[in-house]
Write a protein that holds these residues in place. Structure first.
Motif, PDB file in Angstrom:
ATOM      1  N   LEU A  63      48.336 109.596  17.539  1.00  0.00           N
ATOM      2  CA  LEU A  63      49.414 108.924  16.768  1.00  0.00           C
ATOM      3  C   LEU A  63      50.729 108.612  17.674  1.00  0.00           C
ATOM      4  CD1 LEU A  63      49.057 110.976  13.569  1.00  0.00           C
ATOM      5  CD2 LEU A  63      48.707 108.642  13.631  1.00  0.00           C
ATOM      6  N   LEU A  64      51.015 109.407  18.481  1.00  0.00           N
ATOM      7  CA  LEU A  64      52.420 109.320  19.308  1.00  0.00           C
ATOM      8  C   LEU A  64      52.285 107.997  20.084  1.00  0.00           C
ATOM      9  CD1 LEU A  64      53.056 113.054  20.099  1.00  0.00           C
ATOM     10  CD2 LEU A  64      54.249 111.813  18.415  1.00  0.00           C
ATOM     11  N   HIS A  65      50.984 107.650  20.544  1.00  0.00           N
ATOM     12  CA  HIS A  65      50.900 106.498  21.390  1.00  0.00           C
ATOM     13  C   HIS A  65      50.453 105.456  20.706  1.00  0.00           C
ATOM     14  CE1 HIS A  65      51.009 108.419  25.342  1.00  0.00           C
ATOM     15  NE2 HIS A  65      50.492 109.086  25.068  1.00  0.00           N
ATOM     16  N   LYS A  66      50.805 105.430  19.331  1.00  0.00           N
ATOM     17  CA  LYS A  66      50.538 104.299  18.214  1.00  0.00           C
ATOM     18  C   LYS A  66      49.157 103.717  18.438  1.00  0.00           C
ATOM     19  CE  LYS A  66      55.410 103.166  18.081  1.00  0.00           C
ATOM     20  NZ  LYS A  66      56.299 102.043  18.460  1.00  0.00           N
ATOM     21  N   ASN A  67      48.079 104.555  18.643  1.00  0.00           N
ATOM     22  CA  ASN A  67      46.770 104.173  18.737  1.00  0.00           C
ATOM     23  C   ASN A  67      46.081 104.522  17.476  1.00  0.00           C
ATOM     24  OD1 ASN A  67      44.258 103.478  19.559  1.00  0.00           O
ATOM     25  ND2 ASN A  67      43.825 105.271  20.983  1.00  0.00           N
ATOM     26  N   TYR A  68      46.566 103.805  16.378  1.00  0.00           N
ATOM     27  CA  TYR A  68      46.244 104.101  15.073  1.00  0.00           C
ATOM     28  C   TYR A  68      44.577 103.880  14.878  1.00  0.00           C
ATOM     29  CZ  TYR A  68      51.115 104.030  14.414  1.00  0.00           C
ATOM     30  OH  TYR A  68      52.546 104.033  14.510  1.00  0.00           O
ATOM     31  N   THR A  69      44.145 103.057  15.648  1.00  0.00           N
ATOM     32  CA  THR A  69      42.643 102.947  15.418  1.00  0.00           C
ATOM     33  C   THR A  69      41.965 104.196  15.815  1.00  0.00           C
ATOM     34  OG1 THR A  69      42.563 101.902  17.632  1.00  0.00           O
ATOM     35  CG2 THR A  69      42.638 100.431  15.615  1.00  0.00           C
ATOM     36  N   ALA A  70      42.319 104.913  16.758  1.00  0.00           N
ATOM     37  CA  ALA A  70      41.605 106.154  16.892  1.00  0.00           C
ATOM     38  C   ALA A  70      41.606 107.091  15.811  1.00  0.00           C
ATOM     39  CB  ALA A  70      42.078 106.764  18.225  1.00  0.00           C
ATOM     40  N   ILE A  71      42.505 107.057  14.755  1.00  0.00           N
ATOM     41  CA  ILE A  71      42.555 108.147  13.784  1.00  0.00           C
ATOM     42  C   ILE A  71      41.383 107.807  12.709  1.00  0.00           C
ATOM     43  CG2 ILE A  71      44.150 108.917  11.968  1.00  0.00           C
ATOM     44  CD1 ILE A  71      45.056 109.259  14.698  1.00  0.00           C
ATOM     45  N   THR A  72      40.811 106.476  13.029  1.00  0.00           N
ATOM     46  CA  THR A  72      39.546 106.235  12.114  1.00  0.00           C
ATOM     47  C   THR A  72      38.225 107.329  12.314  1.00  0.00           C
ATOM     48  OG1 THR A  72      38.756 104.767  13.747  1.00  0.00           O
ATOM     49  CG2 THR A  72      40.038 104.075  11.988  1.00  0.00           C
ATOM     50  N   PHE A  73      38.256 107.854  13.515  1.00  0.00           N
ATOM     51  CA  PHE A  73      37.191 108.827  13.645  1.00  0.00           C
ATOM     52  C   PHE A  73      37.377 110.134  12.826  1.00  0.00           C
ATOM     53  CE2 PHE A  73      40.690 110.058  16.960  1.00  0.00           C
ATOM     54  CZ  PHE A  73      40.700 111.520  16.424  1.00  0.00           C
ATOM     55  N   LEU A  74      38.513 110.233  12.284  1.00  0.00           N
ATOM     56  CA  LEU A  74      38.788 111.524  11.246  1.00  0.00           C
ATOM     57  C   LEU A  74      38.115 111.061  10.073  1.00  0.00           C
ATOM     58  CD1 LEU A  74      42.564 112.131  11.408  1.00  0.00           C
ATOM     59  CD2 LEU A  74      40.663 113.491  12.381  1.00  0.00           C
ATOM     60  N   THR A  75      37.602 109.970   9.698  1.00  0.00           N
ATOM     61  CA  THR A  75      36.765 109.635   8.664  1.00  0.00           C
ATOM     62  C   THR A  75      35.431 109.892   8.913  1.00  0.00           C
ATOM     63  OG1 THR A  75      36.822 107.269   9.114  1.00  0.00           O
ATOM     64  CG2 THR A  75      38.702 107.680   7.795  1.00  0.00           C
ATOM     65  N   VAL A  76      34.960 109.645  10.120  1.00  0.00           N
ATOM     66  CA  VAL A  76      33.705 110.025  10.569  1.00  0.00           C
ATOM     67  C   VAL A  76      33.456 111.542  10.450  1.00  0.00           C
ATOM     68  CG1 VAL A  76      31.961 109.873  12.400  1.00  0.00           C
ATOM     69  CG2 VAL A  76      33.317 108.077  12.122  1.00  0.00           C
ATOM     70  N   ALA A  77      34.337 112.212  10.789  1.00  0.00           N
ATOM     71  CA  ALA A  77      34.446 113.662  10.869  1.00  0.00           C
ATOM     72  C   ALA A  77      34.290 114.362   9.212  1.00  0.00           C
ATOM     73  CB  ALA A  77      35.676 114.468  11.393  1.00  0.00           C
ATOM     74  N   ALA A  78      35.094 113.596   8.380  1.00  0.00           N
ATOM     75  CA  ALA A  78      34.966 114.080   6.917  1.00  0.00           C
ATOM     76  C   ALA A  78      33.483 113.698   6.417  1.00  0.00           C
ATOM     77  CB  ALA A  78      35.967 113.133   6.107  1.00  0.00           C
ATOM     78  N   GLN A  79      32.928 112.744   6.733  1.00  0.00           N
ATOM     79  CA  GLN A  79      31.509 112.576   6.358  1.00  0.00           C
ATOM     80  C   GLN A  79      30.638 113.458   7.022  1.00  0.00           C
ATOM     81  OE1 GLN A  79      30.111 110.131   4.242  1.00  0.00           O
ATOM     82  NE2 GLN A  79      28.215 111.457   4.523  1.00  0.00           N
ATOM     83  N   GLN A  80      30.807 114.044   8.163  1.00  0.00           N
ATOM     84  CA  GLN A  80      30.064 115.125   8.750  1.00  0.00           C
ATOM     85  C   GLN A  80      30.356 116.342   8.196  1.00  0.00           C
ATOM     86  OE1 GLN A  80      27.752 114.662  11.299  1.00  0.00           O
ATOM     87  NE2 GLN A  80      28.383 112.504  11.003  1.00  0.00           N
ATOM     88  N   PHE A  81      31.459 116.538   7.586  1.00  0.00           N
ATOM     89  CA  PHE A  81      31.767 117.944   7.016  1.00  0.00           C
ATOM     90  C   PHE A  81      31.253 118.110   5.557  1.00  0.00           C
ATOM     91  CE2 PHE A  81      35.551 118.255   9.706  1.00  0.00           C
ATOM     92  CZ  PHE A  81      34.723 118.917  11.003  1.00  0.00           C
ATOM     93  N   ARG A  82      30.955 116.584   5.057  1.00  0.00           N
ATOM     94  CA  ARG A  82      30.270 116.479   3.735  1.00  0.00           C
ATOM     95  C   ARG A  82      28.817 116.891   3.709  1.00  0.00           C
ATOM     96  NH1 ARG A  82      34.183 112.508   2.582  1.00  0.00           N
ATOM     97  NH2 ARG A  82      33.149 110.829   3.426  1.00  0.00           N
ATOM     98  N   ASP A  83      28.422 116.482   5.054  1.00  0.00           N
ATOM     99  CA  ASP A  83      26.852 116.668   5.461  1.00  0.00           C
ATOM    100  C   ASP A  83      26.619 118.338   5.547  1.00  0.00           C
ATOM    101  OD1 ASP A  83      26.276 113.945   5.328  1.00  0.00           O
ATOM    102  OD2 ASP A  83      26.350 113.679   7.338  1.00  0.00           O
ATOM    103  N   VAL A  84      27.635 118.921   6.089  1.00  0.00           N
ATOM    104  CA  VAL A  84      27.708 120.321   6.205  1.00  0.00           C
ATOM    105  C   VAL A  84      27.575 121.014   4.683  1.00  0.00           C
ATOM    106  CG1 VAL A  84      28.840 122.433   7.046  1.00  0.00           C
ATOM    107  CG2 VAL A  84      28.851 120.478   8.346  1.00  0.00           C
TER     108      VAL A  84
END
Length: 298
Positions: A63-84
């Motif tokens: 976020l500090l480097h304004k690399n906002y596209t990198a934050i999209t991996f959080l949505t992938v993580a959310a899907q993984q935790f739903r699988d958990v």
């Protein structure tokens, strides 16, 4: 200057991951339910906690480097935790079929939801520690991490039955074949041997709700099953498969909303039994708030 900035980011990520892992270990314990199992169940959840901590810590530099596209991996993580959550639900459902007194679907769904939610708390702790370390000095990151651990500990604990209802020991009565806990009818017991066992081993509880919201909550079948499961898990149950008469039961008094609980514990200790009954968790999925209805307020 660039080297100092990179070093500060490295420290913030390390602190974030550390506090995230500490939070997951702090929230993970094998209790009387023996779940998660030791050691394999714990290894699975700690491993997922490490992944969640890494995601929360790395999100801050992105976020500090304004690399906002990198934050999209959080949505992938959310899907993984739903699988958990789905994995926990399926595992507990399979195991529940082998229990003498089952947990019930509502209890299982609550446990699965808790394990998903705790991964998000790990991300929160890691993110907060990493954020303050990046924006200020490293010791502010440690302070923020410690505060986040306190918040996570507070959010981990829910209410128990003793907080929402008054619980007391009730006498077991047999009027011929009719079984009562206090004045609440439970069932018909026809066999003489079963009547003798009930007279020797049975114990009864009366759960008196403190308000009308609690009346609806304890009437929920899933909450009732959770009460029976917790009591029999800790106190044991004096029955075997194929003996429906000796199965613990919970019945409502339709007039008052009080709940009568009948069970046959292995350890017939009234004081311990009362403490166990008071510590039964109130299931989130069973809570109802009719007093919050606009129609009720009018």
């Amino acid at each position: 200057m660039l080297a100092l900035l990179k070093e500060k980011e490295t420290i913030s990520v390390i602190l974030g991951i550390s506090f995230g892992i500490i939070a997951r270990i702090m929230m993970l314990r094998t209790d009387y339910r023996q779940y998660p199992t030791y050691p394999h169940g714990k290894v699975i959840h700690v491993s997922l906690g490490v992944i969640a901590a890494g995601l929360g810590a790395v999100a801050v530099p992105a976020l500090l480097h304004k690399n906002y596209t990198a934050i999209t991996f959080l949505t992938v993580a959310a899907q993984q935790f739903r699988d958990v959550r789905n994995m926990e639900r399926q595992t507990l459902s399979q195991v529940d079929e082998m229990e003498l007194v089952s947990r019930g679907k509502t209890y299982i769904e609550g446990i699965a939801m808790v394990f998903e939610g705790r991964n998000y708390l790990v991300i929160f702790c890691a993110f907060l520690a990493s954020l303050f370390s990046s924006l200020f000095q490293w010791y502010w990151g440690i302070a923020a991490g410690l505060i986040s651990l306190l918040i996570a500990k507070k959010l981990q604990s829910g209410r128990n039955l003793g907080q929402i209802a008054d619980i007391q020991i009730a006498p077991i009565k047999l009027d011929g074949p009719d079984l009562y806990v206090g004045d609440i009818y439970i069932m018909n017991v026809g066999l003489t041997d079963d009547q003798r066992i009930i007279q020797e081993q049975a114990m009864g509880f009366l759960i008196i709700p403190k308000n009308k919201n609690v009346k609806v909550t304890i009437a929920n079948l899933g909450q009732r099953q959770a009460i029976l499961h917790n009591l029999t898990t800790i106190l044991g149950v004096y029955r075997d498969e194929g003996e429906p008469t000796l199965l613990p039961m919970a019945k409502l008094d339709l007039k008052t909303g009080n709940l009568a609980v009948f069970m046959l514990p292995r350890e017939k200790d009234e004081q311990i039994a009362l403490q166990v009954a008071k510590s039964v968790p109130v299931l989130e999925n069973a809570v109802r708030l009719p007093s919050e209805s606009a129609a009720t307020k009018k």
